[in-house]
Design an enzyme around this catalytic site. Sequence first.
Site, PDB file in Angstrom:
ATOM      1  N   HIS A 277       0.154  -3.730   8.644  1.00 18.29           N
ATOM      2  CA  HIS A 277       1.205  -2.789   8.205  1.00 18.29           C
ATOM      3  C   HIS A 277       1.955  -2.223   9.408  1.00 18.29           C
ATOM      4  O   HIS A 277       2.418  -1.084   9.380  1.00 18.29           O
ATOM      5  CB  HIS A 277       0.602  -1.658   7.376  1.00 18.29           C
ATOM      6  N   ASP A 330      -6.734  -1.577   7.480  1.00 16.23           N
ATOM      7  CA  ASP A 330      -6.946  -2.429   6.297  1.00 16.23           C
ATOM      8  C   ASP A 330      -6.106  -3.692   6.381  1.00 16.23           C
ATOM      9  O   ASP A 330      -5.103  -3.751   7.093  1.00 16.23           O
ATOM     10  CB  ASP A 330      -6.596  -1.663   5.026  1.00 16.23           C
ATOM     11  N   GLU A 331      -6.541  -4.709   5.638  1.00 16.92           N
ATOM     12  CA  GLU A 331      -5.767  -5.915   5.345  1.00 16.92           C
ATOM     13  C   GLU A 331      -5.312  -6.692   6.586  1.00 16.92           C
ATOM     14  O   GLU A 331      -4.217  -7.225   6.634  1.00 16.92           O
ATOM     15  CB  GLU A 331      -4.566  -5.557   4.442  1.00 16.92           C
ATOM     16  N   TYR A 332      -6.188  -6.763   7.568  1.00 15.90           N
ATOM     17  CA  TYR A 332      -5.917  -7.586   8.748  1.00 15.90           C
ATOM     18  C   TYR A 332      -6.511  -8.972   8.506  1.00 15.90           C
ATOM     19  O   TYR A 332      -7.493  -9.123   7.775  1.00 15.90           O
ATOM     20  CB  TYR A 332      -6.536  -6.937   9.973  1.00 15.90           C
TER      21      TYR A 332
END
Length: 772
Positions: A277, A330-332
């Site tokens: 992000h 998050d979300e790597y």
Amino acid sequence: MTRARTLLTFVGAAVVLAAVLTGSAGAAEEADAANPAPPVVPALQQWTGGTGALELRPSTRVVAEDDALRPVAERLAADLAEITGWPTTATTGAARRGDIALDLDPTAVVGPGTALADREGYRLDTTGAAARVTARTTTAAYWGTRSVLQMLTRETPGTATLTRGLAVDWPNTEIRGFMLDVGRRWFGHEFLRDYVRYLSWFKLNTFQIHLNDNEISPPGGDWSQAYSAFRLASDDPRFAGLAATDGAFTRADWDRLEDVAADNFVTLVPEIDAPAHARSLIAFDPSLGLNGGNSDHLDLSKPATTAFMKEIYDEFAPWFRGPALHVGADEYPREYEPQYRAYVNDIAAHVRGLGKEVRAWGSLSVMAGGADGYDRDMTMHSWNNGWYGPKAAVADGYPVVNTNDAQLYIVPFADYYHGHGLDGRWLFDNWEPHVFPGGQSLTPGEPLLRGAMSAVWNDLVHADYDAADVHGLVEPTFGLLAQKMWRGTEGGTSYADFMADVTALGVGPGMETLTTTLPGAGDRRLDLTATALPPLIAGESATVTATVVNRSEHTLTGLKAAFDTEAEGLRVTPAGSRPKSLRAGESATLSWTVETDAATPTGAAKGRITVNGKLRGLTVAKNTGFDVRTIEAAPDGLRHLAFDATASASSVELDLDRLAPSRANDGDLGTRWASGYSDDEWLRLDLAAPSQVDSVRLFWESACATSYRVEVSTDAVTWTTAATVDTSSCGDETVALDSPDPVRHIRIHGTKRATTWGYSLHELWPFGTPTA
């Protein structure tokens, strides 16, 4: 609303109750005569009703009996002045008859003796000559003042009353919060300050602000064309150009927000999200990103990347007065787990070195299969069971905040998560902070569960909506979530009654721009209901009818009513006669004619009816809202057949009401039906009358059919194929039918799905001519 007297049981109950409750066994026998608990939200933990009411007048003062409470007294006086219209004085010293006294007492019994209750619990006593809030801390005293304001009843311009009784109230949960994504959409400083006040009105104490993010998928794969924003504007030349130009906080702006938060006893938790992000950071310095900078993921293989993030936290951590800083995480991509682990551990230690508690989005199940090798001194927001469920986080020793996406995420106007607001009925019936989906609920009272937080994520960066629209999605469940986080489920109260309490309370005093959007908001002494408005087809008209009832003991005079909507292409005119007054208990019917023209477009908006008048000289008002859906005209010579039809289906995804078959013929392109996850599924419309059907128009969601049949029937038993679509274009699709005879039933029968999901239709519109 009437609530039963409530006494909670806890360790040492006999001793505590003896200390805090007035009355005796004889008084219990007179419980029917005692005042019921006032409609405070969250509901009071304990209430012992007195009789009658304590009257307040323009001479009422707010008295801080401890100098540390002077700011709280000044705030309550300002709020009282706004609500009552009287100039109200805050002072110190001794309270007199009709005053409101605020007192600090480090030995006061304010709950079950837990550290949390001692820190945030209070006593509110309205049985004497003055109202009195007693607490151990200024925070708790402030929460008591919110209850005072919510209890106020106004009968005439010169008086207000408080129900007599004794309340002892405290929270069950430490972190009671809300998160707003301003990284993807800027809302303005006034809105954010108002939301601090709004949290405070319902005793929520944590406002997490997600300060950087980007759109989810780049246009054409080119991240340089993707929207992104970083919302903090430093005056350090090293960071010139980092802050978004369409809205950001300067240090002065953030200080003002912190001031408002301090005045309302709300803690701000800023979130600077990385290493995913992170497009706004990579746009600032492309060398920081994966794939040569064409990414929204930081390249953690480069020491310079972590060094840069440390500079970011060094620069902005001193802005933040609260104890916690959220670092995202998050979300790597899983393939870079070793670098990710090193980064998380390094940044966690660095942020703690800046004096901040570290919070992060739980991601360790996907990233590493567990917490081995990871820093353990962080609080994990459990946002998704797959990424890192609460049971796994607790087993690994992490404190947890329930921010579960399936239950608590709003993505405004998206067709995933809760695009049109959370499911209030489900939350009321089923949810508390320890509740998670998929068998992941924690044991009530789990020591590592710190609290809960709902969230708004503005994924649809190019969608046309604003802060007021988001508030309209958040408000219907805001007070409900506050109830569950502070007190838990309140037995003996219906969802309708609870929401009537929330609606009557509005958004609270002190607002700059925020107003309530809840239908039915306004004075409890008026009832106002309106008939549902059917979809308005271009060129046609309909009548809206509302009923107002005077529930007071006095005559309502100067009755006025208005109908407002932002829907395009409508003309609204009053219909029929209207009384100018209503006697006690009397009702009146109010009507408006709503006309469309031939060019009225398809769309959805809100309508609102507002009535006002005077009771004993005091102005009172009430509103109610409803959906206004406009539908473009049918093809020449044909009629719409959908909106008086009855919808049914082979299945509904997860049996969710928001995905029910009726959503596909409600005239709203923002709702949808969704099936179970198989190829052989169907959606059916039973027409109001036999009709010659010429064609159907389908508005597919992304979970569309690649192939399907359109079937017709006269009896819903024997079906004939009127069209076969072997290669659907999805989206907005019109299909001509080979159906020469009148039919009563139409069915879209899927044969192959385009996705692994089921089938999903926003709308199904048959066109034709009724033959009976």
